[in-house]
Design an enzyme around this catalytic site. Structure first.
Site, PDB file in Angstrom:
ATOM      1  N   HIS A   1      53.801 -28.654 -25.351  1.00 24.19           N
ATOM      2  CA  HIS A   1      55.046 -28.010 -25.617  1.00 24.19           C
ATOM      3  C   HIS A   1      56.123 -28.707 -24.910  1.00 24.19           C
ATOM      4  O   HIS A   1      56.259 -28.747 -23.696  1.00 24.19           O
ATOM      5  CB  HIS A   1      54.935 -26.476 -25.189  1.00 24.19           C
ATOM      6  CG  HIS A   1      56.194 -25.690 -25.592  1.00 24.19           C
ATOM      7  ND1 HIS A   1      56.292 -25.151 -26.815  1.00 24.19           N
ATOM      8  CD2 HIS A   1      57.260 -25.541 -25.094  1.00 24.19           C
ATOM      9  CE1 HIS A   1      57.510 -24.548 -27.156  1.00 24.19           C
ATOM     10  NE2 HIS A   1      58.194 -24.973 -25.915  1.00 24.19           N
ATOM     11  N   CYS A   2      57.239 -29.331 -25.744  1.00 17.10           N
ATOM     12  CA  CYS A   2      58.335 -29.927 -25.437  1.00 17.10           C
ATOM     13  C   CYS A   2      59.344 -29.072 -25.402  1.00 17.10           C
ATOM     14  O   CYS A   2      59.844 -28.712 -26.221  1.00 17.10           O
ATOM     15  CB  CYS A   2      58.424 -31.250 -26.221  1.00 17.10           C
ATOM     16  SG  CYS A   2      59.881 -32.123 -25.732  1.00 17.10           S
ATOM     17  N   VAL A   3      60.011 -28.817 -24.064  1.00 16.61           N
ATOM     18  CA  VAL A   3      61.350 -28.013 -24.194  1.00 16.61           C
ATOM     19  C   VAL A   3      62.426 -28.791 -24.829  1.00 16.61           C
ATOM     20  O   VAL A   3      63.429 -27.954 -25.084  1.00 16.61           O
ATOM     21  CB  VAL A   3      61.531 -27.850 -22.661  1.00 16.61           C
ATOM     22  CG1 VAL A   3      60.464 -27.039 -21.925  1.00 16.61           C
ATOM     23  CG2 VAL A   3      61.784 -28.986 -21.836  1.00 16.61           C
TER      24      VAL A   3
ATOM     25  N   ASN B   1      62.106 -27.737 -28.177  1.00 20.64           N
ATOM     26  CA  ASN B   1      61.794 -26.346 -28.141  1.00 20.64           C
ATOM     27  C   ASN B   1      60.685 -26.023 -29.325  1.00 20.64           C
ATOM     28  O   ASN B   1      60.924 -25.234 -30.209  1.00 20.64           O
ATOM     29  CB  ASN B   1      62.997 -25.635 -28.975  1.00 20.64           C
ATOM     30  CG  ASN B   1      63.051 -24.004 -28.631  1.00 20.64           C
ATOM     31  OD1 ASN B   1      62.300 -23.749 -27.665  1.00 20.64           O
ATOM     32  ND2 ASN B   1      63.864 -23.449 -29.452  1.00 20.64           N
ATOM     33  N   ASN B   2      59.646 -26.950 -29.162  1.00 21.00           N
ATOM     34  CA  ASN B   2      58.485 -26.716 -30.275  1.00 21.00           C
ATOM     35  C   ASN B   2      57.166 -27.406 -29.555  1.00 21.00           C
ATOM     36  O   ASN B   2      57.369 -28.233 -28.910  1.00 21.00           O
ATOM     37  CB  ASN B   2      58.916 -27.514 -31.450  1.00 21.00           C
ATOM     38  CG  ASN B   2      58.129 -27.058 -32.543  1.00 21.00           C
ATOM     39  OD1 ASN B   2      57.209 -26.211 -32.494  1.00 21.00           O
ATOM     40  ND2 ASN B   2      58.046 -27.794 -33.773  1.00 21.00           N
TER      41      ASN B   2
END
Length: 338
Positions: A178-180, A183-184
């Site tokens: 999950h990549c901040v 945001n996905n």
């Protein structure tokens, strides 16, 4: 020379910190350092402030929000505004080729397109409707991905290489991480967008660093500054060396030199992460599998003299692995059915 020492010390500290984190990430030392650091801070920081920090960290890293997207766009905008305001005009006066000057803008356009796709595209969400098709895509290794396991929050059977994302509250096919920043989740269906986004972001930082360096070098050559002499504090005549040149350029063009230092550090960090991402692509691994690999396999190993080694059963050669990123395995299965 104080500013140069401070900058180099800061750069070395950042790079050493990144290297230490990378080496400790898959070992038990990270948990020990984390718990030890938490105990130290618990004695120093007041309890109310600790709760506020935990709530903030939970909001930033464990809930879906647009904080890092806004931060990403603000930082990128500030760098390009500074590049346009400072570098572009000076380089045109020095007759630097317009082809090189416009490359960062072309990369920016491509980068923003794939950044948007990474943010809004479906990473491969598993639902009741597509659960059965996803179960047939990858082989179960019975170690990291045992057969007939269920995801309790989603009430679904877990396909091989999938994972439930606690931030997005969904199971993702071929879950990477999950990549901040976007945001996905990054999964089978948007991994190609994320890879090109990372590639163009790294290329734009490197290109900008090269243009800034070329500008400063041409400025020194054009003004014959390297042929000049200076008088030091003791009254001795000295020849200008590289340290004096850097100090002079920093005092004359502080914003340009600071921006150059920033994009150089950014290029090193992004370049390192890009190499890691390309390694995962070449070996057909995800970040989740790489992180869990050794410890998951060894947990299921009998206690024997020879240590067990994690075996990646999904890699089928470089070109096949690369094709799987740009044409996900689920799509390949659907084409075979048609």
């Amino acid at each position: 020379m104080d500013f140069l020492v401070l900058f180099l010390s800061y750069l070395a500290l950042v790079l050493v910190g990144v290297v230490v984190i990378c080496f400790c990430w898959k070992t038990q030392y990270m948990n020990g350092l984390g718990s030890g650091g938490a105990q130290i801070f618990s004695y120093i920081i007041p309890e109310c402030l600790q709760r506020a920090m935990l709530r903030l960290l939970h909001y930033l890293f464990h809930t879906r929000n647009y904080t890092f997207i806004i931060l990403h766009l603000v930082l990128q905008g500030m760098i390009y505004i500074e590049y346009t305001w400072e570098i572009l005009g000076y380089c045109q006066e020095l007759e630097v080729s317009l082809y090189y000057l416009l490359q960062p803008y072309l990369l920016l356009i491509v980068n923003l397109v794939f950044f948007t796709l990474s943010c809004v595209s479906n990473p491969g969400t598993i639902t009741k409707e597509n659960e059965s098709s996803f179960l047939q895509v990858y082989e179960f290794d019975e170690v990291m991905f045992p057969k007939d396991t269920r995801c309790s929050p989603c009430d679904l059977r877990k396909p091989a290489r999938s994972k439930h994302c606690s931030v997005c509250n969904r199971c993702v096919h071929r879950f990477d991480h999950h990549c901040v920043w976007v945001n996905n989740c990054i999964g089978a269906w948007n991994a190609r967008y994320f890879l090109i986004y990372l590639l163009t972001l790294t290329a734009s930082a490197v290109t900008m660093a090269i243009v800034c360096t070329v500008f400063l070098v041409q400025l020194v050559v054009w003004s014959d500054l390297y042929l000049e002499t200076y008088v030091d504090d003791l009254g001795h005549l000295g020849v200008i060396d590289i340290v004096f040149l850097i100090q002079y350029l920093f005092l004359t063009f502080p914003r340009i030199v600071f921006m150059l230092g920033f994009v150089v550090v950014l290029s090193i960090l992004l370049g390192g992460y890009l190499c890691f991402a390309l390694y995962l692509v070449a070996t057909n691994q995800t970040t989740n599998e790489w992180y869990r690999g050794d410890r998951t396999w060894c947990q299921h190993c009998p206690h024997v003299a020879e240590p067990c080694i994690y075996r990646n059963i999904h890699s089928h050669g470089f070109w096949s692995n690369l094709r799987e990123i740009f044409v996900p395995a689920a799509a390949q299965e659907e084409r075979k059915k048609k």
